[in-house]
Design an enzyme around this catalytic site. Structure first.
Site, PDB file in Angstrom:
ATOM      1  N   ASP A  22     -12.905  24.627  -5.984  1.00  0.00           N
ATOM      2  CA  ASP A  22     -13.376  23.332  -5.468  1.00  0.00           C
ATOM      3  C   ASP A  22     -13.046  22.184  -6.414  1.00  0.00           C
ATOM      4  O   ASP A  22     -13.905  21.362  -6.755  1.00  0.00           O
ATOM      5  CB  ASP A  22     -14.890  23.365  -5.225  1.00  0.00           C
ATOM      6  CG  ASP A  22     -15.316  24.532  -4.353  1.00  0.00           C
ATOM      7  OD1 ASP A  22     -14.508  24.975  -3.517  1.00  0.00           O
ATOM      8  OD2 ASP A  22     -16.460  24.999  -4.506  1.00  0.00           O
ATOM      9  N   GLU A 178     -15.149  20.686   5.996  1.00  0.00           N
ATOM     10  CA  GLU A 178     -15.918  20.564   4.762  1.00  0.00           C
ATOM     11  C   GLU A 178     -15.075  19.883   3.694  1.00  0.00           C
ATOM     12  O   GLU A 178     -13.937  19.470   3.951  1.00  0.00           O
ATOM     13  CB  GLU A 178     -16.379  21.947   4.289  1.00  0.00           C
ATOM     14  CG  GLU A 178     -15.238  22.916   4.053  1.00  0.00           C
ATOM     15  CD  GLU A 178     -15.703  24.335   3.801  1.00  0.00           C
ATOM     16  OE1 GLU A 178     -16.919  24.580   3.827  1.00  0.00           O
ATOM     17  OE2 GLU A 178     -14.842  25.206   3.579  1.00  0.00           O
TER      18      GLU A 178
END
Length: 503
Positions: A22, A178
């Site tokens: 991430d 997302e």
């Protein structure tokens, strides 16, 4: 750390290997910074620095105090801290994250990304994970979250204004929109997202609008990056962030995995941080080819710091790459009790326990060797290769015995043992990636575990299939961490050595 000159004309991917998922990137002048998710580990949110985008050095962890990172002892593995966004504005660094096991969405600031970072600003009015920060020309701060929802906030107080509203749902039929990031580039606001789930169908898509709140027009070429349906060595590509270099070029950091072995392919290092160039054509980003070796950027590559493979525990504080489970009480983990040694005092009885005393570092190479000296005259302890509480291999020493234990889901067994040699013992774990797949069921690597004789001879007690410490078997969002633990009383470690063995 030592500096190592760079002489080649290529970039090796991943640029931040091992369990560093991430990634979020920002630039301040000539310096680049990346923040990554840390999940159940403490300290949280590793921060990396680079001058050339190719070589990265960890300079700290943003959440290094219990007041910043509160995880209950029973917080589940793959819970904790999700998906940071790191931004630089007005001489200050801004970091927003989600603690899914506690405080929800939190915002932190710092003048130096190496720390210290502020106490958290809580955002109870922001719903969802993967929060992003973007400021418009009027100084309004917009927080966009997975879903994709958006709300205006005061980043100094955490106050929200109005109701959170859905601004885009991503590509029809693609699940899990997302990891949103919102940017003002030229005449448009661009909304970059990940979708398809963080497994093999992961991808990156983008839309644009005239205002930060939309409406948003999807790119006709979506997904602009995905490796789904291919046999490329890098898979699960997604969760990206964009940055512009001083020369005007654009780059993307993203996560990906490197599966090995037969079918379905197992990845053991977790999701790693990769780099890829980006061009702009007709107002849309066009992502270059993502591969393990890429042409270097136009600027010279910088000398870079090399993380030492050996730690003799001579410093009063641990290096930033050391992580523990959920918290690290100083009374249970110290280099001050016995100078030159790391002393661990047991809490849980084994790596099966969520509250075990454990200090490890991410496995960053497909093949590696780990060695450590442990004195267990006051208890029990050893080395472990950990994915989570239900998937780990351990070698544990006591005054009388050395034993190897394998935990694979509901199966938990001692698979090898031998009498303990006198005095401190050198424990050793070797991970060897497979080089040839002769059978579709071939695992990704083998994990050999044993002790060293005084002359350095490796006495292997067992060799285990590494697939059982992979995400494809264990599930979750993390990767392997190799480190030291105490399971009874106190365990003292004189040194720890991590040596890459990749060919």
């Amino acid at each position: 750390m030592s500096s190592k000159p760079e002489t080649g004309s290529t970039i090796n991917n991943p640029v931040i290997p091992g369990f560093h998922p991430d990634p979020s990137i920002c630039r301040a002048g000539a310096d680049y910074y990346v923040a990554c998710s840390s999940f159940e580990y403490f300290p949280g949110v590793p921060i990396f620095h680079s001058r050339d985008l190719a070589h990265w050095t960890q300079i700290g962890n943003a959440l290094d105090r219990p007041s910043q990172l509160s995880l209950p002892p029973d917080a589940p593995s793959s819970g904790g801290i999700y998906a940071p966004t790191l931004r630089y504005r007005d001489g200050r660094f801004w970091l927003i994250v989600t603690n899914v096991s506690g405080d929800g969405n939190l915002l932190f600031t710092a003048t130096d990304p190496a720390g210290p970072w502020s106490e958290p600003i809580r955002l109870p009015g922001v719903q969802g994970i993967d929060p992003d920060l973007a400021w418009d020309d009027d100084g309004n701060c917009w927080c966009t979250t997975a879903g994709v929802g958006q709300i205006r906030i005061d980043p100094h107080t955490g106050e929200t204004f109005g109701a959170q509203r859905r601004i885009w749902s991503g590509t029809p039929g693609a699940k899990a929109p997302e990891a949103p990031h919102l940017y003002r580039i030229g005449d448009y606001w661009y909304l970059l997202i990940a979708e398809g789930g963080t497994e093999r169908c992961h991808g990156v898509s983008i839309a644009r609008g005239r205002t930060p709140t939309g409406p948003f027009e999807p790119c006709p070429a979506n997904p602009i990056l995905t490796h789904r349906g291919t046999d490329l060595p890098i898979q699960n590509t997604g969760h990206a962030d964009l940055v512009q270099a001083p020369d005007g070029s654009w780059w993307m950091v993203l996560l990906g995995v490197r599966p090995h072995g037969g079918s379905p392919g197992w990845h053991v290092l977790g999701r790693e941080t990769f780099l890829v160039p980006v061009d702009w054509v007709d107002g849309w980003p066009v992502v270059g080819e993502l591969s393990s070796v890429m042409p270097a950027p136009s600027w010279p590559l910088q000398p870079h710091a090399v993380v030492p493979g050996r730690d003799d525990f001579d410093m009063s504080e641990l290096a930033p790459y050391w992580i523990s489970l959920r918290h690290r009480p100083p009374e249970d983990c110290t280099t001050k009790e016995r100078p030159g040694w790391l002393t661990l005092h047991a809490r849980g009885e084994s790596l099966d326990d969520t509250d075990v005393t454990f200090v490890g570092r991410r496995q960053q190479h497909l093949s590696c060797r780990v060695r450590a000296v442990v004195d267990v005259t006051e208890g029990r302890g050893g080395l472990a290769v950990r994915l989570d509480e239900q998937h780990h291999y351990d070698i544990e020493a006591s005054a009388d015995e050395v034993q190897v234990r394998a935990r694979i889901g509901p199966l938990n067994a001692v698979v090898a043992s031998r009498p303990a040699p006198p005095g401190p013992v050198v424990l050793r774990i070797e991970v060897a990636a497979v080089q040839t797949v002769n059978d579709a069921r071939t695992g990704p690597d083998t994990v050999s575990i044993g002790i060293e004789e005084p002359d350095g001879t490796f006495v292997e007690l067992t060799s285990l299939d590494g697939r059982y410490l992979s995400t494809e078997v264990g599930g979750g969002f993390t990767g392997r961490v190799i480190g030291m633990f105490a399971s009874a009383g106190s365990a003292h470690f004189d040194w720890f050595e991590y040596e890459p063995l990749d060919r």
